[in-house]
Design a protein around this motif. Structure first.
Motif, PDB file in Angstrom:
ATOM      1  N   ARG A 160       0.830  -1.215   0.000  1.00 32.92           N
ATOM      2  CA  ARG A 160       0.000   0.000   0.000  1.00 32.92           C
ATOM      3  C   ARG A 160       0.860   1.259   0.000  1.00 32.92           C
ATOM      4  O   ARG A 160       0.574   2.216  -0.704  1.00 32.92           O
ATOM      5  N   SER A 161       1.924   1.237   0.777  1.00 32.33           N
ATOM      6  CA  SER A 161       2.735   2.456   0.834  1.00 32.33           C
ATOM      7  C   SER A 161       3.517   2.660  -0.467  1.00 32.33           C
ATOM      8  O   SER A 161       3.746   3.799  -0.871  1.00 32.33           O
ATOM      9  N   GLU A 162       3.897   1.572  -1.138  1.00 34.45           N
ATOM     10  CA  GLU A 162       4.510   1.718  -2.473  1.00 34.45           C
ATOM     11  C   GLU A 162       3.499   2.301  -3.454  1.00 34.45           C
ATOM     12  O   GLU A 162       3.841   3.150  -4.283  1.00 34.45           O
ATOM     13  N   LEU A 163       2.255   1.833  -3.348  1.00 32.43           N
ATOM     14  CA  LEU A 163       1.212   2.329  -4.251  1.00 32.43           C
ATOM     15  C   LEU A 163       0.885   3.795  -3.976  1.00 32.43           C
ATOM     16  O   LEU A 163       0.597   4.559  -4.900  1.00 32.43           O
ATOM     17  N   VAL A 164       0.955   4.171  -2.697  1.00 30.86           N
ATOM     18  CA  VAL A 164       0.722   5.583  -2.339  1.00 30.86           C
ATOM     19  C   VAL A 164       1.758   6.486  -3.017  1.00 30.86           C
ATOM     20  O   VAL A 164       1.425   7.568  -3.494  1.00 30.86           O
ATOM     21  N   LYS A 165       2.994   6.010  -3.076  1.00 25.21           N
ATOM     22  CA  LYS A 165       4.058   6.806  -3.731  1.00 25.21           C
ATOM     23  C   LYS A 165       3.692   7.074  -5.193  1.00 25.21           C
ATOM     24  O   LYS A 165       3.883   8.181  -5.694  1.00 25.21           O
ATOM     25  N   ILE A 166       3.194   6.051  -5.864  1.00 29.07           N
ATOM     26  CA  ILE A 166       2.812   6.230  -7.275  1.00 29.07           C
ATOM     27  C   ILE A 166       1.587   7.142  -7.365  1.00 29.07           C
ATOM     28  O   ILE A 166       1.523   8.029  -8.209  1.00 29.07           O
ATOM     29  N   GLN A 167       0.644   6.925  -6.450  1.00 26.99           N
ATOM     30  CA  GLN A 167      -0.561   7.769  -6.451  1.00 26.99           C
ATOM     31  C   GLN A 167      -0.194   9.239  -6.273  1.00 26.99           C
ATOM     32  O   GLN A 167      -0.757  10.110  -6.932  1.00 26.99           O
ATOM     33  N   ARG A 168       0.778   9.506  -5.408  1.00 31.03           N
ATOM     34  CA  ARG A 168       1.234  10.890  -5.195  1.00 31.03           C
ATOM     35  C   ARG A 168       1.786  11.505  -6.472  1.00 31.03           C
ATOM     36  O   ARG A 168       1.585  12.683  -6.746  1.00 31.03           O
ATOM     37  N   ARG A 169       2.521  10.684  -7.220  1.00 29.79           N
ATOM     38  CA  ARG A 169       3.091  11.196  -8.475  1.00 29.79           C
ATOM     39  C   ARG A 169       1.992  11.509  -9.483  1.00 29.79           C
ATOM     40  O   ARG A 169       2.057  12.510 -10.181  1.00 29.79           O
ATOM     41  N   VAL A 170       0.976  10.662  -9.531  1.00 28.88           N
ATOM     42  CA  VAL A 170      -0.159  10.944 -10.428  1.00 28.88           C
ATOM     43  C   VAL A 170      -0.820  12.249  -9.990  1.00 28.88           C
ATOM     44  O   VAL A 170      -1.092  13.131 -10.805  1.00 28.88           O
ATOM     45  N   LYS A 171      -1.036  12.360  -8.681  1.00 26.94           N
ATOM     46  CA  LYS A 171      -1.699  13.543  -8.114  1.00 26.94           C
ATOM     47  C   LYS A 171      -0.959  14.819  -8.471  1.00 26.94           C
ATOM     48  O   LYS A 171      -1.554  15.806  -8.882  1.00 26.94           O
ATOM     49  N   SER A 172       0.357  14.772  -8.314  1.00 31.09           N
ATOM     50  CA  SER A 172       1.108  16.007  -8.547  1.00 31.09           C
ATOM     51  C   SER A 172       1.237  16.330 -10.033  1.00 31.09           C
ATOM     52  O   SER A 172       1.565  17.462 -10.386  1.00 31.09           O
ATOM     53  N   SER A 173       0.955  15.342 -10.892  1.00 30.73           N
ATOM     54  CA  SER A 173       1.043  15.620 -12.328  1.00 30.73           C
ATOM     55  C   SER A 173      -0.304  16.055 -12.912  1.00 30.73           C
ATOM     56  O   SER A 173      -0.370  16.401 -14.085  1.00 30.73           O
ATOM     57  N   ALA A 174      -1.358  15.985 -12.091  1.00 27.25           N
ATOM     58  CA  ALA A 174      -2.708  16.217 -12.617  1.00 27.25           C
ATOM     59  C   ALA A 174      -3.277  17.557 -12.175  1.00 27.25           C
ATOM     60  O   ALA A 174      -2.975  18.027 -11.074  1.00 27.25           O
ATOM     61  N   ALA A 175      -4.103  18.148 -13.038  1.00 25.68           N
ATOM     62  CA  ALA A 175      -4.793  19.382 -12.652  1.00 25.68           C
ATOM     63  C   ALA A 175      -5.869  19.059 -11.630  1.00 25.68           C
ATOM     64  O   ALA A 175      -6.049  19.758 -10.647  1.00 25.68           O
ATOM     65  N   ARG A 176      -6.588  17.962 -11.884  1.00 22.41           N
ATOM     66  CA  ARG A 176      -7.562  17.497 -10.896  1.00 22.41           C
ATOM     67  C   ARG A 176      -7.868  16.031 -11.111  1.00 22.41           C
ATOM     68  O   ARG A 176      -7.500  15.437 -12.134  1.00 22.41           O
ATOM     69  N   GLY A 177      -8.564  15.443 -10.128  1.00 17.73           N
ATOM     70  CA  GLY A 177      -8.908  14.025 -10.200  1.00 17.73           C
ATOM     71  C   GLY A 177      -9.452  13.581  -8.859  1.00 17.73           C
ATOM     72  O   GLY A 177      -9.466  14.363  -7.901  1.00 17.73           O
ATOM     73  N   ARG A 178      -9.908  12.315  -8.810  1.00 18.44           N
ATOM     74  CA  ARG A 178     -10.379  11.736  -7.543  1.00 18.44           C
ATOM     75  C   ARG A 178      -9.393  10.640  -7.171  1.00 18.44           C
ATOM     76  O   ARG A 178      -9.036   9.805  -8.007  1.00 18.44           O
ATOM     77  N   PHE A 179      -8.970  10.659  -5.921  1.00 18.30           N
ATOM     78  CA  PHE A 179      -7.893   9.760  -5.505  1.00 18.30           C
ATOM     79  C   PHE A 179      -8.373   8.849  -4.393  1.00 18.30           C
ATOM     80  O   PHE A 179      -8.538   9.294  -3.252  1.00 18.30           O
ATOM     81  N   PRO A 180      -8.614   7.574  -4.697  1.00 15.38           N
ATOM     82  CA  PRO A 180      -9.163   6.664  -3.698  1.00 15.38           C
ATOM     83  C   PRO A 180      -8.265   6.540  -2.462  1.00 15.38           C
ATOM     84  O   PRO A 180      -7.043   6.643  -2.554  1.00 15.38           O
ATOM     85  N   ALA A 239      -6.321   6.507  -9.318  1.00 10.48           N
ATOM     86  CA  ALA A 239      -6.961   7.822  -9.512  1.00 10.48           C
ATOM     87  C   ALA A 239      -8.003   7.715 -10.610  1.00 10.48           C
ATOM     88  O   ALA A 239      -7.859   6.919 -11.539  1.00 10.48           O
ATOM     89  N   ARG A 240      -9.046   8.500 -10.444  1.00  5.88           N
ATOM     90  CA  ARG A 240     -10.112   8.534 -11.449  1.00  5.88           C
ATOM     91  C   ARG A 240     -10.380   9.966 -11.863  1.00  5.88           C
ATOM     92  O   ARG A 240     -10.071  10.890 -11.123  1.00  5.88           O
ATOM     93  N   GLN A 241     -11.021  10.103 -13.002  1.00  3.05           N
ATOM     94  CA  GLN A 241     -11.423  11.425 -13.509  1.00  3.05           C
ATOM     95  C   GLN A 241     -10.256  12.404 -13.479  1.00  3.05           C
ATOM     96  O   GLN A 241     -10.392  13.540 -13.040  1.00  3.05           O
ATOM     97  N   VAL A 242      -9.120  11.889 -13.931  1.00  6.94           N
ATOM     98  CA  VAL A 242      -7.914  12.705 -13.927  1.00  6.94           C
ATOM     99  C   VAL A 242      -7.848  13.519 -15.217  1.00  6.94           C
ATOM    100  O   VAL A 242      -7.958  12.977 -16.314  1.00  6.94           O
ATOM    101  N   VAL A 243      -7.650  14.809 -15.029  1.00  9.73           N
ATOM    102  CA  VAL A 243      -7.609  15.721 -16.157  1.00  9.73           C
ATOM    103  C   VAL A 243      -6.237  16.392 -16.201  1.00  9.73           C
ATOM    104  O   VAL A 243      -5.677  16.741 -15.162  1.00  9.73           O
ATOM    105  N   ASP A 244      -5.725  16.527 -17.427  1.00 13.86           N
ATOM    106  CA  ASP A 244      -4.469  17.247 -17.656  1.00 13.86           C
ATOM    107  C   ASP A 244      -3.285  16.647 -16.922  1.00 13.86           C
ATOM    108  O   ASP A 244      -2.494  17.366 -16.304  1.00 13.86           O
ATOM    109  N   SER A 245      -3.156  15.324 -16.980  1.00 10.94           N
ATOM    110  CA  SER A 245      -1.974  14.729 -16.361  1.00 10.94           C
ATOM    111  C   SER A 245      -0.913  14.520 -17.433  1.00 10.94           C
ATOM    112  O   SER A 245      -1.195  14.607 -18.623  1.00 10.94           O
TER     113      SER A 245
END
Ligand code: ATP
Ligand code: MG
Length: 172
Positions: free
Chosen positions: A14-34, A127-133
């Protein structure tokens, strides 16, 4: 009740996956992050079920025989969607994982479930509904040894999505 069959992960994964999720988050304008407690690999989606179907699914799961197997998280990617992309961590489709998916699907189909017929693409939704990543490089590969498979119920608690394990089958 809304049911699916899944593989759940340990805290390290889970913590490895969180690291990847963070990278998606920081590359995206917006999105939903489970919520990371909800990370899982779906093996079969059963949808809305009654008690009889719950018992049928339990009996299929309890008839599964498998040895512990390795999951290898090897890439990051996305499914393009009109309302914004779904980003995922991709899991290697090994012969062991393919066999478990095929046996489970066969068992569930034989008791009357109609499953998703698209090819199995093992992934964890980050992540879902990610825009501008932007396109992300693949993360370092990591593994987890899996020793059980769970029947899960998808519920809402105070409006928040939660997955509740109802039944578990362990490897031999
Ligand atoms: P939400 O629907 O609230 O965005 P979710 O998709 O994670 O959240 P569920 O819809 O209950 O929650 O789905 C549970 C699991 O089954 C998830 O892994 C989801 O991707 C998968 N799933 C849902 N619907 C289908 C479907 N029609 N076919 C295949 N898998 C599905
Ligand atoms: Mg859904």
């Amino acid at each position: 009740m809304r049911l699916f069959v899944a593989i759940n992960f340990n805290d390290e994964t889970r913590s490895e996956l969180v690291k990847i999720q963070r990278r998606v988050k920081s590359s995206a304008a917006r999105g939903r992050f489970p919520d990371p407690v909800n990370f899982h690999l779906t093996l079969a989606f059963l949808g809305e079920c009654d008690t009889k179907q719950l018992h049928a699914a339990e009996s299929v799961l309890s008839s599964m025989i498998f040895a512990p197997f390795e999951l290898t998280f090897e890439r990051v990617g996305r499914f393009r969607r009109r309302g914004g992309d779904l980003w995922w961590a991709g899991i290697r489709l090994t012969p062991e994982l393919e066999k478990i998916h095929a046996e489970l699907s066969k068992g569930l189909t034989s008791v009357g479930f109609s499953l998703d017929l698209r090819p199995f693409r093992p992934h964890v939704t980050l992540a879902r509904q990610v825009v501008d990543s932007i396109v992300l490089p693949n993360p370092p590969i990591f593994n987890e040894t899996i020793r059980s498979i769970e029947l899960m119920e998808s519920i809402r608690v105070n409006g928040r999505l939660k997955y509740k394990p109802l039944f578990s089958v362990a490897s031999h």
